[in-house]
Design an enzyme around this catalytic site. Structure first.
Site, PDB file in Angstrom:
ATOM      1  CG  ASP A   8      -1.807  -1.247   1.280  1.00 41.27           C
ATOM      2  OD1 ASP A   8      -2.227  -1.741   0.213  1.00 41.27           O
ATOM      3  OD2 ASP A   8      -2.060  -1.734   2.397  1.00 41.27           O
ATOM      4  CD  GLU A 182     -13.014  -5.147  -4.807  1.00 41.14           C
ATOM      5  OE1 GLU A 182     -13.151  -5.806  -3.770  1.00 41.14           O
ATOM      6  OE2 GLU A 182     -13.822  -5.224  -5.759  1.00 41.14           O
TER       7      GLU A 182
END
Length: 422
Positions: A8, A182
């Site tokens: 991330d 998403e």
């Protein structure tokens, strides 16, 4: 980053450096087992300095688990880190915010409670040219709020962005999620056009994007940036401009033992198409090219790494981080050291609770020409530091430097910093 699993990526450009904030997948994870966030920085996009963990679940007294994908933004001389964590009181995911006076921390909980909570994740923050800041987040939905100037409160309530197929593409085979959106939004503005990059479809995810004339829409789907690839079923993007170039950060499962729950952050340099659209970007093992060179004649942290094998990093008793868990044959590469007419000596700050070992200074590869060898003695403890030095030869020009560590069995020594003398 090769010393831990990272995920991330959230890059921030500040004062001529890129600060890269990441999540940390625990070794051997079989779920998104994440307890802290990590920070790295670079001035050349190749040699990255490990700053350890400036933020963890323990920073938030109200959080119980799930140190997932966040982002740091700078404003008014402070740095705000927005993260999703599980609220112990409700059992739901919430967005917290930490604040610091420096990009490297220390960060502290700005509120002592969630900033916003609706059970969804992946905050990203964008500050528009007029000073208005927006917080976006969401999975399965996509939300935003207008942050106040203090960056820790907001006006009005959360607004849900309509997920239309025109705005976010068409997903097939899932009636509950008709669009490709998403999770993992990343919002920025370029040439007056607002970009929303996101993880698309599931599972496995790819990276796609939409654009809009304003920060809240209406959004138009523009297509795929990074197709599904890389042995991780998730992906998460961050996009910046730095030193006149554009960079796309993402994660994959490329390191040994890597996969969907043991991921690794990577970066590619790219150029926008002539019409301003984003090209298709594929993962490579080369990464981004170096911007400029590294100065070997100033003190460099040992945890400044272009590539490494075997070693780990840890908090140092002298402050910052040090390289540790060094065993025979491990090495660290530093790319593009500008030696000029050449160095005459090398010194390093070292510690060893055993018999020590040797630092071989090699050029161009881990088995390349040997420029010098420094003996590292036992110092009576892993944090009992001393400085060693040795002569070096043959280092003229700009060279890749490999510090190869040799000695007996087991852990040999730790290294805190190094420096060459011209």
């Amino acid at each position: 980053m090769q010393t831990v699993y990272t995920a991330d990526p959230a890059p921030l450009v500040h004062n001529g450096r890129v600060y890269l904030y990441t999540g940390h997948d625990e070794d051997g994870s079989t779920w998104f087992t994440m307890k802290e966030w990590r920070l790295y920085s670079s001035s050349d996009m190749t040699n990255w300095t490990d700053h350890g963990s400036p933020l963890s679940l323990a920073t938030f007294s109200w959080a119980s688990a799930d140190a997932w994908a966040g982002q740091v933004v700078a404003r008014n001389g402070k740095f705000y880190w927005y993260v999703p964590v599980k609220n112990r009181a409700t059992g739901r995911m919430a967005i917290g915010v930490a604040v610091a006076d420096s990009p490297t921390g220390p960060f502290r909980d700005a509120l002592g409670r969630p900033l916003v909570e609706n059970g969804e994740i992946d905050p990203t923050v964008f500050v528009d040219d007029d000073g208005q800041a927006y917080l976006y987040w969401g999975n399965p939905n996509l939300w935003y709020v207008r942050l106040n100037a203090d960056m820790t409160s907001y006006a009005g309530g959360p607004t849900r962005i309509p997920l239309t197929t025109q705005g976010f593409g068409t997903r097939t085979g899932n009636a509950e999620r008709p669009t490709l959106y998403e999770e993992g939004p990343w919002v920025y503005k370029r040439n007056g056009l607002y970009h929303l990059v996101f993880a698309a479809a599931c599972c496995s995810e790819f990276i796609a994007y939409s654009t809009a004339p304003g920060p809240t829409g209406p959004w138009t789907y523009r297509g795929t940036i990074m197709p599904t690839q890389g042995s991780s079923f998730t992906n998460h993007a961050g996009v910046i401009d730095f030193a006149g170039n554009s960079y796309f950060f993402y994660h994959n499962g490329a390191l040994p033992g890597g996969g969907g729950f043991t991921r690794s952050v990577a970066v590619e340099k790219f150029s926008y198409n002539a019409d301003g659209t984003i090209p298709t970007i594929n993962m490579t093992s080369a990464g981004a090219p170096q911007v400029g060179t590294l100065n070997p004649y100033v003190r460099q942290e040992a945890e400044t790494i272009a590539w490494a094998t075997g070693v780990e990093t840890e908090a140092s008793g002298e402050g910052g981080m040090n390289v540790g868990h060094i065993e025979n044959g491990d090495w660290i590469k530093v790319r593009g050291a500008a030696f000029g007419s050449g160095a005459r000596s090398f010194q390093a700050r070292v510690a060893s609770a055993t018999a020590g070992g040797r630092i071989e200074v090699r050029l161009d590869s881990a088995t390349g020409p040997l420029a010098g060898t420094c003996q590292v003695p036992g110092t009576g403890g892993w944090q009992n530091w001393t400085t060693v030095s040795c002569p070096v030869t043959g280092t003229g020009g700009t060279r890749d430097v490999y510090f190869r560590y040799t000695g007996g069995s087991g852990y040999l020594f730790n290294v805190n910093w190094w420096q060459f003398t011209g």
